[in-house]
Design a protein around this motif. Structure first.
Motif, PDB file in Angstrom:
ATOM      1  N   SER A 184       0.847  -1.197   0.000  1.00 18.77           N
ATOM      2  CA  SER A 184       0.000   0.000   0.000  1.00 18.77           C
ATOM      3  C   SER A 184       0.876   1.238   0.000  1.00 18.77           C
ATOM      4  CB  SER A 184      -0.910   0.027   1.240  1.00 18.77           C
ATOM      5  OG  SER A 184      -1.736  -1.126   1.293  1.00 18.77           O
ATOM      6  N   ALA A 185       0.483   2.233  -0.793  1.00 21.67           N
ATOM      7  CA  ALA A 185       1.146   3.535  -0.769  1.00 21.67           C
ATOM      8  C   ALA A 185       0.510   4.369   0.339  1.00 21.67           C
ATOM      9  CB  ALA A 185       0.996   4.227  -2.112  1.00 21.67           C
TER      10      ALA A 185
ATOM     11  N   VAL B 256       5.882   3.572   1.747  1.00 19.78           N
ATOM     12  CA  VAL B 256       5.205   2.402   1.192  1.00 19.78           C
ATOM     13  C   VAL B 256       5.181   1.331   2.275  1.00 19.78           C
ATOM     14  CG1 VAL B 256       5.297   0.574  -0.540  1.00 19.78           C
ATOM     15  CG2 VAL B 256       5.898   2.929  -1.161  1.00 19.78           C
ATOM     16  N   ARG B 257       4.019   0.723   2.481  1.00 19.49           N
ATOM     17  CA  ARG B 257       3.868  -0.325   3.478  1.00 19.49           C
ATOM     18  C   ARG B 257       3.618  -1.662   2.792  1.00 19.49           C
ATOM     19  NH1 ARG B 257      -0.710   1.261   6.036  1.00 19.49           N
ATOM     20  NH2 ARG B 257      -1.946  -0.127   4.725  1.00 19.49           N
ATOM     21  N   GLN B 258       4.481  -2.608   3.027  1.00 20.20           N
ATOM     22  CA  GLN B 258       4.292  -3.972   2.530  1.00 20.20           C
ATOM     23  C   GLN B 258       4.030  -4.904   3.697  1.00 20.20           C
ATOM     24  OE1 GLN B 258       7.769  -5.247   0.367  1.00 20.20           O
ATOM     25  NE2 GLN B 258       7.021  -4.432  -1.572  1.00 20.20           N
ATOM     26  N   ARG B 259       3.190  -5.889   3.453  1.00 19.42           N
ATOM     27  CA  ARG B 259       3.090  -7.000   4.392  1.00 19.42           C
ATOM     28  C   ARG B 259       3.628  -8.238   3.684  1.00 19.42           C
ATOM     29  NH1 ARG B 259      -1.523  -9.829   8.166  1.00 19.42           N
ATOM     30  NH2 ARG B 259      -0.316  -9.599  10.084  1.00 19.42           N
ATOM     31  N   PHE B 260       4.422  -9.001   4.429  1.00 20.81           N
ATOM     32  CA  PHE B 260       5.015 -10.190   3.848  1.00 20.81           C
ATOM     33  C   PHE B 260       5.086 -11.275   4.915  1.00 20.81           C
ATOM     34  CE2 PHE B 260       8.485  -7.961   5.830  1.00 20.81           C
ATOM     35  CZ  PHE B 260       9.357  -8.936   6.286  1.00 20.81           C
ATOM     36  N   GLU B 261       5.455 -12.456   4.490  1.00 26.84           N
ATOM     37  CA  GLU B 261       5.662 -13.541   5.436  1.00 26.84           C
ATOM     38  C   GLU B 261       7.037 -14.125   5.230  1.00 26.84           C
ATOM     39  OE1 GLU B 261       2.510 -16.341   4.523  1.00 26.84           O
ATOM     40  OE2 GLU B 261       3.796 -17.415   3.085  1.00 26.84           O
ATOM     41  N   MET B 262       7.580 -14.718   6.293  1.00 27.65           N
ATOM     42  CA  MET B 262       8.902 -15.320   6.229  1.00 27.65           C
ATOM     43  C   MET B 262       8.941 -16.500   7.186  1.00 27.65           C
ATOM     44  SD  MET B 262      10.997 -12.417   8.410  1.00 27.65           S
ATOM     45  CE  MET B 262      12.350 -13.475   8.867  1.00 27.65           C
TER      46      MET B 262
ATOM     47  N   LYS C 123      -0.010  -4.531  13.579  1.00 25.85           N
ATOM     48  CA  LYS C 123      -0.876  -3.496  12.991  1.00 25.85           C
ATOM     49  C   LYS C 123      -0.943  -2.265  13.889  1.00 25.85           C
ATOM     50  CE  LYS C 123      -3.903  -6.908  10.710  1.00 25.85           C
ATOM     51  NZ  LYS C 123      -3.422  -8.151  11.367  1.00 25.85           N
ATOM     52  N   GLU C 124      -0.813  -2.486  15.199  1.00 25.75           N
ATOM     53  CA  GLU C 124      -1.003  -1.397  16.151  1.00 25.75           C
ATOM     54  C   GLU C 124       0.077  -0.331  16.054  1.00 25.75           C
ATOM     55  OE1 GLU C 124      -2.097  -0.773  20.888  1.00 25.75           O
ATOM     56  OE2 GLU C 124      -1.914  -2.777  20.039  1.00 25.75           O
ATOM     57  N   ILE C 125       1.258  -0.670  15.549  1.00 21.79           N
ATOM     58  CA  ILE C 125       2.318   0.343  15.497  1.00 21.79           C
ATOM     59  C   ILE C 125       2.610   0.816  14.071  1.00 21.79           C
ATOM     60  CG2 ILE C 125       3.345  -0.458  17.636  1.00 21.79           C
ATOM     61  CD1 ILE C 125       5.616  -1.722  16.017  1.00 21.79           C
ATOM     62  N   VAL C 126       1.844   0.299  13.093  1.00 21.42           N
ATOM     63  CA  VAL C 126       2.004   0.785  11.716  1.00 21.42           C
ATOM     64  C   VAL C 126       0.818   1.646  11.293  1.00 21.42           C
ATOM     65  CG1 VAL C 126       3.451  -1.179  11.074  1.00 21.42           C
ATOM     66  CG2 VAL C 126       0.983  -1.257  10.609  1.00 21.42           C
ATOM     67  N   GLY C 127      -0.022   2.042  12.254  1.00 19.85           N
ATOM     68  CA  GLY C 127      -1.106   2.967  11.960  1.00 19.85           C
ATOM     69  C   GLY C 127      -2.389   2.328  11.498  1.00 19.85           C
ATOM     70  N   LEU C 128      -2.612   1.053  11.834  1.00 22.57           N
ATOM     71  CA  LEU C 128      -3.813   0.349  11.383  1.00 22.57           C
ATOM     72  C   LEU C 128      -4.634  -0.154  12.558  1.00 22.57           C
ATOM     73  CD1 LEU C 128      -2.265  -1.791   8.504  1.00 22.57           C
ATOM     74  CD2 LEU C 128      -3.703   0.252   8.245  1.00 22.57           C
TER      75      LEU C 128
ATOM     76  N   ASP D 296      -8.371  -4.685  11.903  1.00 21.79           N
ATOM     77  CA  ASP D 296      -8.767  -5.284  10.631  1.00 21.79           C
ATOM     78  C   ASP D 296      -7.668  -5.185   9.573  1.00 21.79           C
ATOM     79  OD1 ASP D 296      -8.824  -2.621   9.822  1.00 21.79           O
ATOM     80  OD2 ASP D 296     -11.001  -2.538   9.564  1.00 21.79           O
ATOM     81  N   GLY D 297      -6.610  -4.439   9.859  1.00 26.21           N
ATOM     82  CA  GLY D 297      -5.495  -4.334   8.925  1.00 26.21           C
ATOM     83  C   GLY D 297      -5.766  -3.444   7.735  1.00 26.21           C
ATOM     84  N   VAL D 298      -6.903  -2.769   7.718  1.00 28.42           N
ATOM     85  CA  VAL D 298      -7.285  -1.919   6.594  1.00 28.42           C
ATOM     86  C   VAL D 298      -7.527  -0.473   7.047  1.00 28.42           C
ATOM     87  CG1 VAL D 298      -8.974  -1.524   4.770  1.00 28.42           C
ATOM     88  CG2 VAL D 298      -8.307  -3.872   5.374  1.00 28.42           C
ATOM     89  N   THR D 299      -8.260  -0.329   8.121  1.00 27.85           N
ATOM     90  CA  THR D 299      -8.659   0.993   8.598  1.00 27.85           C
ATOM     91  C   THR D 299      -7.504   1.686   9.316  1.00 27.85           C
ATOM     92  OG1 THR D 299     -10.871   0.079   8.949  1.00 27.85           O
ATOM     93  CG2 THR D 299     -10.393   2.240   9.924  1.00 27.85           C
TER      94      THR D 299
END
Length: 345
Positions: free
Chosen positions: A64-65, A70-76, A116-121, A124-127
């Protein structure tokens, strides 16, 4: 009336337990021997780490821009068979004005609804969050200052709750996962620290990250993860720990805390100031709210004075800072962001 309270017995047990690796080095050689011995013992107390790391197998899930980044979510993959989601925040801007390799910070969230709580969401990961809580969106504050920020989803929180607790909308799975791991000879702290080290592995593989300029910042339970990771991993060049540094005696042994804080037998080997002293001589800022009721400020000051002994021995006292601010159990940031920018410049 006969009193059967165990308080005096427990106090005596604490007083009679002299940690094997209590810091008392008198020169650099003794410091090196103390550091190496305590690190080996500490890893064992945490439950040990895998002999061979699993392939990271990084996969981007979404992008997401945002405003300025830019914010990416990924898995590892962290442990073999265990996958961790994370966010990566990258400053936006024209490439001709951006450095080829940026400094990076690992941001470790505390108790709450996860990364999500510290990246501004919101959960729900969207709002977008309107009123940040005690963690104050500190990962966003970091990326806006030019850092690449990786935000691991610590085990037991958010999307990493156990399935039944996730479906029941339990706040976290700290108790159920911690007790399972303890019964198997492992600890929640050990898993979270090792997974954070894998996040550093991930950063070091990125072509836009300077592998020699990686810091870490965390609050509360994330402060545990940040301080323990920095204590064991020299790739962390600077650390900010908020709402955690204290003594075990005055925090988790005196006040009700989540079971994920407890490491069997650790006090036989070290108190919290000894563990945090392993970060020396690298830069460290300790943040503490004057009104924090779960990590009392008087013990913060006492722990700081003990940690300062290691920094003084190594001629690095200037690299250790204490920020006691008016407030309770929360991020301050008044000094943290500027100091990280200075230390990782």
């Amino acid at each position: 009336m006969t009193l059967w309270h165990p308080d005096k017995y427990l106090e005596q047990m604490y007083r009679n337990t002299l940690p094997k690796y209590q810091f008392q080095a008198k020169n650099e050689l003794e410091w090196r021997q103390w550091r190496d011995g305590l690190r080996e013992q500490f890893i064992a107390d945490l439950g040990g780490f895998p002999d061979k790391p699993a392939p990271l197998d990084v996969k981007v899930i979404e992008e997401s821009a945002c405003d300025g980044f830019v914010r990416q979510r990924f898995e590892m993959t962290t442990y073999s068979g265990l996958v961790m989601p994370a966010y990566i925040l990258v400053p936006s801007g024209s490439e001709e004005h951006a450095p080829n390799r940026r400094p990076a910070v690992v941001a470790c969230h505390g108790h709450g609804y996860g990364s999500k709580e510290i990246v501004g969401l919101e959960p729900d990961g969207v709002t977008a969050s309107i009123q940040p809580g005690y963690q104050k969106n500190f990962a966003v504050e970091l990326v806006r200052r030019g850092f690449i920020v990786i935000v691991p989803e610590l085990l037991g929180f958010g999307d990493r709750r156990q399935k039944a607790e996730f479906e029941q909308q339990a706040v976290h799975s700290c108790h159920s996962v911690s007790t399972f791991l303890l019964q198997m000879g492992h600890t929640m702290s050990g898993h979270r620290v090792y997974e954070t080290m894998r996040a550093i592995d991930c950063l070091q593989e990125r072509p836009d990250v300077d592998p020699n300029r990686i810091g870490i910042m965390g609050i509360s339970g994330g402060g545990l993860v940040a301080s323990f990771t920095a204590a064991l991993d020299d790739r962390v060049r600077a650390a900010v720990v908020s709402g955690y540094v204290n003594t075990f005696k005055d925090s988790i042994l005196s006040i009700h805390h989540c079971i994920d804080n407890y490491i069997p037998g650790l006090n036989r080997h070290a108190e919290m100031p000894d563990i945090v002293s392993l970060i020396a001589p690298r830069p460290l800022l300790i943040e503490a709210g004057r009104d924090d009721t779960i990590f009392p400020v008087a013990a913060v000051i006492g722990a700081y004075e003990r940690i300062r002994e290691a920094y003084r021995l190594l001629g690095a006292e200037i690299a250790l800072e204490l920020d006691i601010f008016d407030g309770d159990h929360q991020i301050s940031g008044k000094k943290a962001y500027d100091l990280l920018a200075q230390w990782l410049a």
